[in-house]
Design an enzyme around this catalytic site. Sequence first.
Site, short mmCIF file in Angstrom:
data_model
loop_
_atom_site.label_atom_id
_atom_site.label_comp_id
_atom_site.label_asym_id
_atom_site.label_seq_id
_atom_site.Cartn_x
_atom_site.Cartn_y
_atom_site.Cartn_z
NE ARG A 204 -3.64 -2.38 2.24
CZ ARG A 204 -3.35 -3.90 3.27
NH1 ARG A 204 -3.46 -3.20 4.31
NH2 ARG A 204 -4.28 -4.62 3.31
CG PHE A 223 -11.57 -7.10 -6.12
CD1 PHE A 223 -12.50 -7.82 -5.76
CD2 PHE A 223 -10.62 -6.63 -6.86
CE1 PHE A 223 -13.22 -8.53 -7.63
CE2 PHE A 223 -10.94 -7.49 -8.02
CZ PHE A 223 -11.91 -8.16 -8.51
CG ASP A 244 -15.34 -5.53 -1.56
OD1 ASP A 244 -14.42 -5.78 -1.02
OD2 ASP A 244 -16.22 -6.76 -1.45
CG ASN A 271 -19.23 -9.09 -10.39
OD1 ASN A 271 -18.13 -7.95 -11.34
ND2 ASN A 271 -19.83 -9.57 -9.99
CG ASP A 292 -5.61 -6.66 -2.79
OD1 ASP A 292 -5.19 -7.81 -3.62
OD2 ASP A 292 -5.45 -6.38 -1.55
CB CYS A 332 -3.90 -13.14 -2.78
SG CYS A 332 -5.52 -13.61 -2.54
#
Length: 388
Positions: A204, A223, A244, A271, A292, A332
């Site tokens: 960040r 997100f 989000d 969405n 993210d 991730c």
Amino acid sequence: MNTVTVTKRGADRVRRGHLWIYRSDVVDVAAAGGSLLAVRDDRGNFIGQALYSDASQIALRFLTQAQEEIDRDWWRARIRAAAARRSIPADTNAYRLVYSEGDLLPSLIVDRYDDVLVLQTLSQGTEALKSLFAEILIEEFQPRAVIERNDARVRELEGLPLISATVYGEAPDELEIRQHGLRFVVSPGAGQKTGSFLDQRENRLAARAAARTTNGTRALDCFTFNGAFALHLASVCEEVIGIDISADAVAAAQQNARLNELNNVEFREANVFDVLREFEARGERFDVIVLDPPAFAKNRASLKSAVRGYKEINLRALKLLHPGGVLITCTCSYHVAEDLFLEIVGEAAIDAHRRVQIVEKRMQASDHPVLIGMPETYYLKCVIARVL
């Protein structure tokens, strides 16, 4: 101490630096799940000491390759060593204190949120020692409370129940933490992860620094979860939008914006895939976009669909960026290797008809160290790119 015999393949795996031996490489064992075992190869050579699981495909998790006594003092020393390696800025009081295999403490995770510690014991071996870990943490760090967040699905593979409870002290439902001077309200006993996505902490700051190189007019955080990227960008961008799909996440992000008295950030419940298409259709443009997403590839079987998802959002984002704009894009998913992720971004750039520079390749924060020889400890990839 009971002994387990493993194949040459399993023994070689550990000798090359990995900490796991799978059930298919266990030749002979007679022990209860959660036991500490001496491990030998098929010729009787000592390999090390490991925690045993009688349920998981990961049968052995290695603690040491030495013939040493593993007692309370041994565990205390390992936990102290992990804590001593952390280099955390003074304006940050939430970070990962112990990162399982990355800190040579397999299946043990400890996160710190100010004066509250969150403990995860993710295998039969660490579960059997949970009370010991709580005692050591209390003695070493004097927390206000210790919470166990043992509701991670991976525990089901170990035949363990899903539990979220306070094991020491009086844990608050919410508490305030600081991340680089910004204030966030977290709920360590509920919500995603252990209360916050601590692994993106340093990324960040990198996103904020990259945003300073642009016109800094508009930023989009996709997100957004609790708004962490968005709030970091708010000091260098005139307008920030966070998206989000979760109403709870948006409400938390809005609360954090108010807490920091930031009036140039707007959060929307929607969405992300739909919003990116709508922005493109309307001809909207941004100077900074953060992607993210949650892990699209939770296993190898979902990799193909995950690749399509990552390409879709990167393609849409690249089309929405002004020339000179910056994309901070992340995965991730451990199953999406770094080279594959770069290939996805490259293919998205081709289809978007944009020239793209890679400015920086990043990973999870330094309090989530990667252990060489164990690729599973390297899961978060973050690419900072500029559109030319």
